[in-house]
Design an enzyme around this catalytic site. Structure first.
Site, PDB file in Angstrom:
ATOM      1  N   HIS A 313       0.846  -1.186   0.000  1.00 20.36           N
ATOM      2  CA  HIS A 313       0.000   0.000   0.000  1.00 20.36           C
ATOM      3  C   HIS A 313       0.881   1.235   0.000  1.00 20.36           C
ATOM      4  CE1 HIS A 313      -3.160   2.808   1.169  1.00 20.36           C
ATOM      5  NE2 HIS A 313      -3.993   1.882   0.733  1.00 20.36           N
ATOM      6  N   ASP A 371      -7.950  -5.615   0.349  1.00 22.51           N
ATOM      7  CA  ASP A 371      -8.406  -6.444  -0.755  1.00 22.51           C
ATOM      8  C   ASP A 371      -7.975  -7.902  -0.652  1.00 22.51           C
ATOM      9  OD1 ASP A 371      -9.791  -4.482  -2.057  1.00 22.51           O
ATOM     10  OD2 ASP A 371      -7.980  -3.681  -2.971  1.00 22.51           O
TER      11      ASP A 371
HETATM   12  N1  ACO Z   1       3.946  -7.644  -4.786  1.00 26.43           N
HETATM   13  C1  ACO Z   1       5.287  -7.630  -4.989  1.00 26.43           C
HETATM   14  N2  ACO Z   1       6.064  -6.547  -4.847  1.00 26.43           N
HETATM   15  C2  ACO Z   1       5.471  -5.404  -4.466  1.00 26.43           C
HETATM   16  C3  ACO Z   1       4.087  -5.331  -4.208  1.00 26.43           C
HETATM   17  C4  ACO Z   1       3.313  -6.507  -4.385  1.00 26.43           C
HETATM   18  N3  ACO Z   1       1.994  -6.511  -4.163  1.00 26.43           N
HETATM   19  N4  ACO Z   1       3.757  -4.076  -3.848  1.00 26.43           N
HETATM   20  C5  ACO Z   1       4.899  -3.386  -3.870  1.00 26.43           C
HETATM   21  N5  ACO Z   1       5.937  -4.184  -4.239  1.00 26.43           N
HETATM   22  C6  ACO Z   1       7.356  -3.799  -4.318  1.00 26.43           C
HETATM   23  C7  ACO Z   1       7.641  -2.965  -5.550  1.00 26.43           C
HETATM   24  O1  ACO Z   1       7.992  -3.773  -6.657  1.00 26.43           O
HETATM   25  C8  ACO Z   1       8.780  -2.103  -5.066  1.00 26.43           C
HETATM   26  O2  ACO Z   1       9.957  -2.893  -5.033  1.00 26.43           O
HETATM   27  P1  ACO Z   1      11.409  -2.229  -5.340  1.00 26.43           P
HETATM   28  O3  ACO Z   1      11.616  -1.240  -4.232  1.00 26.43           O
HETATM   29  O4  ACO Z   1      12.314  -3.371  -5.332  1.00 26.43           O
HETATM   30  O5  ACO Z   1      11.282  -1.571  -6.689  1.00 26.43           O
HETATM   31  C9  ACO Z   1       8.435  -1.819  -3.601  1.00 26.43           C
HETATM   32  O6  ACO Z   1       7.637  -2.962  -3.206  1.00 26.43           O
HETATM   33  C10 ACO Z   1       7.660  -0.540  -3.389  1.00 26.43           C
HETATM   34  O7  ACO Z   1       6.460  -0.597  -4.152  1.00 26.43           O
HETATM   35  P2  ACO Z   1       5.896   0.567  -5.058  1.00 26.43           P
HETATM   36  O8  ACO Z   1       5.238  -0.050  -6.276  1.00 26.43           O
HETATM   37  O9  ACO Z   1       6.933   1.603  -5.295  1.00 26.43           O
HETATM   38  O10 ACO Z   1       4.805   1.148  -4.092  1.00 26.43           O
HETATM   39  P3  ACO Z   1       3.601   2.074  -4.491  1.00 26.43           P
HETATM   40  O11 ACO Z   1       3.255   2.829  -3.275  1.00 26.43           O
HETATM   41  O12 ACO Z   1       3.873   2.840  -5.730  1.00 26.43           O
HETATM   42  O13 ACO Z   1       2.438   1.018  -4.850  1.00 26.43           O
HETATM   43  C11 ACO Z   1       0.584  -0.421  -4.667  1.00 26.43           C
HETATM   44  C12 ACO Z   1       1.429   0.655  -3.986  1.00 26.43           C
HETATM   45  C13 ACO Z   1       0.134   0.063  -6.055  1.00 26.43           C
HETATM   46  C14 ACO Z   1      -0.678  -0.670  -3.845  1.00 26.43           C
HETATM   47  C15 ACO Z   1       1.424  -1.719  -4.792  1.00 26.43           C
HETATM   48  O14 ACO Z   1       1.798  -2.159  -3.519  1.00 26.43           O
HETATM   49  C16 ACO Z   1       0.682  -2.821  -5.535  1.00 26.43           C
HETATM   50  O15 ACO Z   1       0.660  -2.816  -6.775  1.00 26.43           O
HETATM   51  N6  ACO Z   1       0.018  -3.779  -4.810  1.00 26.43           N
HETATM   52  C17 ACO Z   1      -0.742  -4.826  -5.430  1.00 26.43           C
HETATM   53  C18 ACO Z   1      -2.071  -4.280  -5.850  1.00 26.43           C
HETATM   54  C19 ACO Z   1      -2.997  -4.016  -4.691  1.00 26.43           C
HETATM   55  O16 ACO Z   1      -3.172  -4.853  -3.818  1.00 26.43           O
HETATM   56  N7  ACO Z   1      -3.640  -2.830  -4.692  1.00 26.43           N
HETATM   57  C20 ACO Z   1      -4.600  -2.466  -3.694  1.00 26.43           C
HETATM   58  C21 ACO Z   1      -4.217  -1.219  -3.004  1.00 26.43           C
HETATM   59  S1  ACO Z   1      -5.317  -0.909  -1.679  1.00 26.43           S
HETATM   60  C22 ACO Z   1      -6.708  -0.312  -2.363  1.00 26.43           C
HETATM   61  O17 ACO Z   1      -6.764   0.301  -3.398  1.00 26.43           O
HETATM   62  C23 ACO Z   1      -7.916  -0.596  -1.629  1.00 26.43           C
END
Ligand code: ACO
Length: 436
Positions: A313, A371
């Site tokens: 998140h 979720d």
């Molecule tokens: N699975 C694997 N790796 C992940 C995940 C995940 N679910 N989420 C983040 N990471 C990793 C990224 O690849 C990144 O790694 P790095 O530092 O090696 O490049 C690091 O963790 C940081 O993640 P970001 O993508 O920079 O974080 P951001 O804040 O931009 O994204 C997000 C947040 C979009 C929610 C992301 O965690 C994600 O895509 N999660 C899966 C989708 C999801 O569950 N969304 C629901 C959000 S809650 C809602 O809307 C109710």
């Protein structure tokens, strides 16, 4: 907004003049540096795609402490609201700032139930969609279409009109979601039954048919109500910011909410509940718990583009408090339905355990979000997977409209107009076509 005695000073390594920037304090959370005059003073913009360090507005509605894993609506912890209040009380709180007393609750419930029907023309609008259309495509269209029914009667500068738009939206969303569902399965639409609770009425419109009596299960009703409470608002997330930006032009509020629905659809936002359940299905099909290790390996391999859906998140760097409550509801619902041994729930628990102990997830502070478990609950209730995000949209509508009305009610609000760092071609001349 309270100005802090401390000021921020921006200095430049090329000897340019320092700029002093005011700092404001909120009631909780990080202070903000006011950069509104920065461009006038320096000719420079700030650069923050993805809003990593930018507060886009002032708000008094919802507060999140991402490090502590805390979520408050108007100051009340989500855990207390989820256990002591129902969704309509939560709506009252988000819209008006206070929980209702008994009389206010009765009046508010009556007000909302008065508006549950949609214009009969809506069914003809629905008929234009393919039967296999995604419910979020249908919802974007239907909510946008509401603007056509209430355009002349909605003056956004009139607080009473804004309130009526909010009530209409909260009341009609369940009717529209249920209609979208019934349309895709070819069953007759069920009219709302106003003697039922908000969640009970939704279950009725979804699962009743004209030929049989439908009895609402109190456990499922309560579970759905909790799903609605947990999704009701989440401060300046992508869809809420979309609603604010869209509404900042003074557009019709129903059109602004349709923009929020469109944004929510994406898998990085509300679409994650559908994606999380599909992911669990895929792992289950591939061999279940034994295949978790292989799946996690894929997630950690950046070139695979596979994510652990329902994890991570932007704001929470701790367990999402909504995920804990959702896990609890999940257990309750599965017990009620005699599905204690549901393989997908078991798989989700095992996946969560392994991920929470894995260095990749620990070092990045990736925890389950709301979720991760909401899909399992919804599936157990009988809601089909493609409808999950539409349920989220139904619940988030109160947050969207409360935030929109807060913005429009602020005499200082301006149209949202971000700027850019231009990386394209400098000015050049158009050549005659033969010379290009
Ligand atoms: N699975 C694997 N790796 C992940 C995940 C995940 N679910 N989420 C983040 N990471 C990793 C990224 O690849 C990144 O790694 P790095 O530092 O090696 O490049 C690091 O963790 C940081 O993640 P970001 O993508 O920079 O974080 P951001 O804040 O931009 O994204 C997000 C947040 C979009 C929610 C992301 O965690 C994600 O895509 N999660 C899966 C989708 C999801 O569950 N969304 C629901 C959000 S809650 C809602 O809307 C109710």
């Amino acid at each position: 907004m309270k100005a802090s005695e401390t000021k921020a000073t921006l200095s430049f390594s090329n000897g340019g003049q320092n700029v002093e920037l005011p700092i404001y304090k909120g009631t909780m959370g990080p202070d903000v540096i006011d950069i509104r005059k920065l461009y006038a003073q320096t000719g420079m913009f700030t650069y923050d795609p993805g809003f990593m360090s930018t507060a886009s507005c002032e708000s008094a509605i919802t507060y999140i402490d991402g490090d502590k894993g805390e979520l408050l609506y108007r100051g009340y912890p989500i855990e207390q609201l989820a256990t002591n209040c129902d969704f309509l009380e939560t709506c009252h709180l988000l819209l008006y700032g206070e929980l209702p007393n008994t009389t206010q609750k009765t009046d508010f419930t009556k007000l909302v139930t008065n508006h549950t029907m949609v214009n009969e023309q809506m069914q003809f609008f629905l008929r234009g969609f393919r039967r296999d259309a995604h419910p979020m495509a249908i919802m974007t269209g239907l909510v946008g279409a509401l603007s056509a029914f209430y355009h002349d009667s909605t003056d956004i500068n009139n607080p009473k009109h804004r309130e009526i738009a909010a009530i209409r939206l909260i009341a009609k969303m369940p009717t529209l979601v249920a209609m979208a569902y019934k349309y895709t399965i070819g069953q007759p639409y069920m009219y709302p039954k106003n003697e039922l609770s908000y969640a009970g009425n939704f279950l009725h419109m979804m699962f009743a048919t004209p030929c049989e009596e439908y009895k609402v299960s109190p456990v499922l009703e309560r579970a759905l109500d909790r799903i609605f409470i947990l999704h009701a608002d989440h401060e300046q997330n992508a869809s809420t910011s979309t609603v604010r930006l869209c509404g900042s032009s003074g557009t019709n509020p129903f059109a602004a909410i349709a923009a929020g629905v469109a944004c929510l659809w994406g898998p990085a936002h509300g679409g994650a509940n559908e994606a999380a359940l599909n992911m669990l299905h895929d792992i289950q099909k591939a061999g279940g718990v034994d295949k978790i290790g292989e799946f996690i390996k894929q997630v950690k391999d950046k070139s695979s583009n596979v994510k652990l859906m329902g994890f991570g998140h932007r704001v929470y760097k701790n367990y999402d408090p909504r995920a804990k409550l959702m896990q609890e509801t999940c257990k309750e619902v599965l017990n009620e339905l005699g599905l204690e041994n549901d393989p997908l729930f078991k798989l989700a628990m095992a996946l969560e355990k392994i991920a929470l102990e894995d260095e990749y997830f620990v070092s990045r502070k990736l925890y389950p979000n709301v979720d991760f478990y909401s899909g399992i609950v919804q599936r157990a209730i009988g809601i089909p997977v493609p409808l999950f995000t539409a349920i989220f949209a139904l619940a988030r509508t109160v947050g969207w409209i409360a935030q929109l009305n807060e913005m429009i009610g602020d005499p200082e609000y301006k149209i949202g107009r971000p700027r850019q760092l231009f990386e394209g071609s400098p000015k050049r001349d158009v050549q005659p076509i033969a010379q290009r």
